[in-house]
Design a protein around this motif. Sequence first.
Motif, PDB file in Angstrom:
ATOM      1  N   LEU A 246       0.826  -1.209   0.000  1.00  7.73           N
ATOM      2  CA  LEU A 246       0.000   0.000   0.000  1.00  7.73           C
ATOM      3  C   LEU A 246       0.859   1.258   0.000  1.00  7.73           C
ATOM      4  N   ALA A 247       1.950   1.230   0.741  1.00  7.11           N
ATOM      5  CA  ALA A 247       2.842   2.383   0.768  1.00  7.11           C
ATOM      6  C   ALA A 247       3.479   2.605  -0.603  1.00  7.11           C
ATOM      7  N   LEU A 248       3.873   1.525  -1.266  1.00  5.99           N
ATOM      8  CA  LEU A 248       4.450   1.652  -2.601  1.00  5.99           C
ATOM      9  C   LEU A 248       3.424   2.193  -3.592  1.00  5.99           C
ATOM     10  N   ALA A 249       2.183   1.763  -3.464  1.00  5.20           N
ATOM     11  CA  ALA A 249       1.134   2.273  -4.346  1.00  5.20           C
ATOM     12  C   ALA A 249       0.922   3.767  -4.134  1.00  5.20           C
ATOM     13  N   ALA A 250       0.988   4.210  -2.875  1.00  2.00           N
ATOM     14  CA  ALA A 250       0.882   5.649  -2.598  1.00  2.00           C
ATOM     15  C   ALA A 250       2.073   6.393  -3.194  1.00  2.00           C
ATOM     16  N   LEU A 251       3.245   5.796  -3.108  1.00  3.52           N
ATOM     17  CA  LEU A 251       4.435   6.413  -3.686  1.00  3.52           C
ATOM     18  C   LEU A 251       4.312   6.523  -5.201  1.00  3.52           C
ATOM     19  N   ALA A 252       3.704   5.505  -5.825  1.00  2.00           N
ATOM     20  CA  ALA A 252       3.534   5.513  -7.278  1.00  2.00           C
ATOM     21  C   ALA A 252       2.639   6.652  -7.744  1.00  2.00           C
ATOM     22  N   GLU A 253       1.748   7.125  -6.867  1.00  2.00           N
ATOM     23  CA  GLU A 253       0.918   8.275  -7.212  1.00  2.00           C
ATOM     24  C   GLU A 253       1.768   9.529  -7.389  1.00  2.00           C
ATOM     25  N   GLU A 254       2.846   9.609  -6.622  1.00  2.00           N
ATOM     26  CA  GLU A 254       3.725  10.782  -6.673  1.00  2.00           C
ATOM     27  C   GLU A 254       4.881  10.577  -7.637  1.00  2.00           C
ATOM     28  N   ALA A 255       5.303   9.345  -7.797  1.00  2.00           N
ATOM     29  CA  ALA A 255       6.425   9.007  -8.690  1.00  2.00           C
ATOM     30  C   ALA A 255       5.927   7.939  -9.659  1.00  2.00           C
ATOM     31  N   PRO A 256       5.322   8.352 -10.775  1.00  2.00           N
ATOM     32  CA  PRO A 256       4.622   7.414 -11.660  1.00  2.00           C
ATOM     33  C   PRO A 256       5.479   6.301 -12.245  1.00  2.00           C
ATOM     34  N   GLU A 257       6.790   6.448 -12.267  1.00  2.00           N
ATOM     35  CA  GLU A 257       7.634   5.388 -12.805  1.00  2.00           C
ATOM     36  C   GLU A 257       7.789   4.217 -11.833  1.00  2.00           C
ATOM     37  N   THR A 258       7.257   4.389 -10.636  1.00  5.04           N
ATOM     38  CA  THR A 258       7.343   3.334  -9.625  1.00  5.04           C
ATOM     39  C   THR A 258       6.501   2.130 -10.049  1.00  5.04           C
ATOM     40  N   ARG A 259       7.122   0.948 -10.058  1.00  2.00           N
ATOM     41  CA  ARG A 259       6.428  -0.290 -10.426  1.00  2.00           C
ATOM     42  C   ARG A 259       6.456  -1.255  -9.241  1.00  2.00           C
ATOM     43  N   ILE A 260       5.401  -2.064  -9.124  1.00  4.27           N
ATOM     44  CA  ILE A 260       5.257  -2.940  -7.959  1.00  4.27           C
ATOM     45  C   ILE A 260       4.870  -4.337  -8.419  1.00  4.27           C
ATOM     46  N   THR A 261       5.643  -5.330  -7.989  1.00  5.33           N
ATOM     47  CA  THR A 261       5.290  -6.730  -8.201  1.00  5.33           C
ATOM     48  C   THR A 261       5.218  -7.413  -6.843  1.00  5.33           C
ATOM     49  N   TRP A 262       4.188  -8.235  -6.680  1.00  8.32           N
ATOM     50  CA  TRP A 262       3.954  -8.932  -5.410  1.00  8.32           C
ATOM     51  C   TRP A 262       3.982 -10.429  -5.665  1.00  8.32           C
ATOM     52  N   ALA A 263       4.842 -11.152  -4.976  1.00 10.80           N
ATOM     53  CA  ALA A 263       4.995 -12.592  -5.177  1.00 10.80           C
ATOM     54  C   ALA A 263       4.630 -13.358  -3.922  1.00 10.80           C
ATOM     55  N   ILE A 264       3.754 -14.380  -4.078  1.00  7.43           N
ATOM     56  CA  ILE A 264       3.348 -15.215  -2.949  1.00  7.43           C
ATOM     57  C   ILE A 264       3.423 -16.679  -3.364  1.00  7.43           C
ATOM     58  N   ARG A 265       3.607 -17.556  -2.386  1.00  7.77           N
ATOM     59  CA  ARG A 265       3.662 -18.983  -2.683  1.00  7.77           C
ATOM     60  C   ARG A 265       2.283 -19.581  -2.929  1.00  7.77           C
ATOM     61  N   ALA A 266       1.265 -19.017  -2.316  1.00  3.07           N
ATOM     62  CA  ALA A 266      -0.088 -19.564  -2.436  1.00  3.07           C
ATOM     63  C   ALA A 266      -0.621 -19.399  -3.854  1.00  3.07           C
ATOM     64  N   GLY A 267      -1.720 -20.100  -4.130  1.00  2.00           N
ATOM     65  CA  GLY A 267      -2.344 -19.999  -5.437  1.00  2.00           C
ATOM     66  C   GLY A 267      -3.220 -18.785  -5.600  1.00  2.00           C
ATOM     67  N   SER A 268      -3.562 -18.123  -4.488  1.00  2.00           N
ATOM     68  CA  SER A 268      -4.348 -16.889  -4.545  1.00  2.00           C
ATOM     69  C   SER A 268      -4.003 -16.042  -3.333  1.00  2.00           C
ATOM     70  N   ALA A 269      -4.434 -14.786  -3.369  1.00  2.00           N
ATOM     71  CA  ALA A 269      -4.143 -13.853  -2.278  1.00  2.00           C
ATOM     72  C   ALA A 269      -5.321 -13.706  -1.325  1.00  2.00           C
ATOM     73  N   ALA A 270      -6.262 -14.642  -1.377  1.00  2.00           N
ATOM     74  CA  ALA A 270      -7.474 -14.517  -0.561  1.00  2.00           C
ATOM     75  C   ALA A 270      -7.150 -14.391   0.920  1.00  2.00           C
ATOM     76  N   ARG A 271      -6.150 -15.138   1.383  1.00  2.00           N
ATOM     77  CA  ARG A 271      -5.795 -15.083   2.798  1.00  2.00           C
ATOM     78  C   ARG A 271      -5.324 -13.690   3.210  1.00  2.00           C
ATOM     79  N   THR A 272      -4.577 -13.044   2.358  1.00  2.00           N
ATOM     80  CA  THR A 272      -4.091 -11.705   2.673  1.00  2.00           C
ATOM     81  C   THR A 272      -5.213 -10.688   2.596  1.00  2.00           C
ATOM     82  N   TYR A 273      -6.116 -10.849   1.620  1.00  2.00           N
ATOM     83  CA  TYR A 273      -7.224  -9.902   1.499  1.00  2.00           C
ATOM     84  C   TYR A 273      -8.125  -9.933   2.718  1.00  2.00           C
ATOM     85  N   GLY A 274      -8.257 -11.091   3.350  1.00  2.32           N
ATOM     86  CA  GLY A 274      -9.047 -11.184   4.573  1.00  2.32           C
ATOM     87  C   GLY A 274     -10.533 -11.043   4.312  1.00  2.32           C
ATOM     88  N   GLY A 275     -11.243 -10.558   5.342  1.00  2.00           N
ATOM     89  CA  GLY A 275     -12.696 -10.512   5.287  1.00  2.00           C
ATOM     90  C   GLY A 275     -13.291  -9.259   4.716  1.00  2.00           C
TER      91      GLY A 275
END
Length: 490
Positions: A246-275
């Motif tokens: 989330l912090a990187l995404a906020a930074l990308a608003e100010e510095a548009p060249e900022t790119r973000i990749t997120w890598a997880i071992r699971a097959g989906s991010a449902a656990r991180t998204y939560g309820g």
Amino acid sequence: MSSGCCGPAAPAEQSAPAVPVQTAPATSSEQVVLSPQLDHLPVAVIGAGPVGLAAAAHLAERNLDFLLLEAGEQVGASIAQWGHVRTFSPWKYDIDAAARRLLDAGGWTAPDEDWLPTGAELVEDYLIPLAAHPAIAPHLRLNAKVTGISRLGFDRVRTTGRDTAPFVIRLADGTEIAARAVVDASGTWRTPNVLGASGLPAHGEHAAAGFVDHALPDVLGADREHYAGKHTLVVGAGHSAATTLLALAALAEEAPETRITWAIRAGSAARTYGGGAADALPARGALGTRLRALVETGRITLLTAFFTHAVTADGEAVTVISRDPSGNEQKVVADRIVAATGYRPDHAIAGELRLDLDAILGSTRALAPLIDPNHHSCGTVPAHGADELAHPEPGYYAVGVKSYGRAPTFLMATGYEQVRSVVAALAGDWAAARQVQLELPETGVCSSNLAEAQETRVGLATGISGGLLAAPLPLASVGASAESGGGCCG
């Protein structure tokens, strides 16, 4: 002297009968008894974070002599490193009861109990005043890094007379301190998990260390220049990873060249998204909802089934190769890596003590089934204390996030109850030591019904269940599994 087969045995002390050495952790039917010959020595508490300082407060209340040894230059040194992160839980769950009694008696002005503090506020408004209390300050030593713990004159093998020998704590500067008991609240912040998906360092990981930051860098503050306009790979599926994304995404608003990749071992991010909106913790639910939106709109690129296998530094970039159990490969070329892969305990300093560690988690064997993340979340771990934390080495207790080994289910409130029980046991008050109880918020975790209101005043509460979590978490956590951010709630 060493205890080889031909070495002379140390004579047992004669002024008091020896206490039989425990061969298994204490249970509800047996109790550790410390030798009265050691009563003139202090209890050594290692680590001046929230749990270590709580132990000091309980020792002070019971008029037990102690030394509080902190490796850093200030109390709460590890928390200060994530001082920019706001916790999920309010002040009313972040303060130990004995610590509050000491502070209140000294005229302390308590923070708003419903406020969600940052790590910096935890240190400045709670830990520093507590450390300065006259019942604690004379016993505190900063820059006192412990490098080893043993029994004076005894290695791990020798038994006769062991229980009447004082502990010896060796510091990095060569100083040795004698103690009657040791409460190890040193945490796990300095021992992060590796990037390698199998628990071993990825190939080339050490050589590429200059490209890697561990959990919770200050992306929008002190560390901004390392991330603005760069491509960052965030590895990990816990809340510390989400906070950084989330912090990187906020930074990308100010510095548009900022790119973000997120890598997880699971097959989906449902656990991180939560309820989401149904989450019992409004701030935590908002964290997952915003993260999901950033992934779905393409502002964050999500890679699933990513098993870090190799890391190669090449000039100003670093290449990360994933190889899953089936042999399939993925490749990411980035400018920076954030390894939000959790933490693990380091028991090396106690290598000459007789520890009984669970083969899977690295906690005591008695505690392991109570905290197993395969069966428990942080809200379902039952209260526990001296009995479950005891080792075959009478008088040694690992407490706080370190006591949980690799389980990511630790809560700071749990640590406070641990040290209350342990100190009662060291005082010989076994009735109090065994009367363990834990009062959690209604959700069973770290709820604040003011989280949404506070968000409008100070921004989204992200990162650490600081009130109930043990620092840093690991996240306040904080002794996390390979993909958690360091605590189930942080």
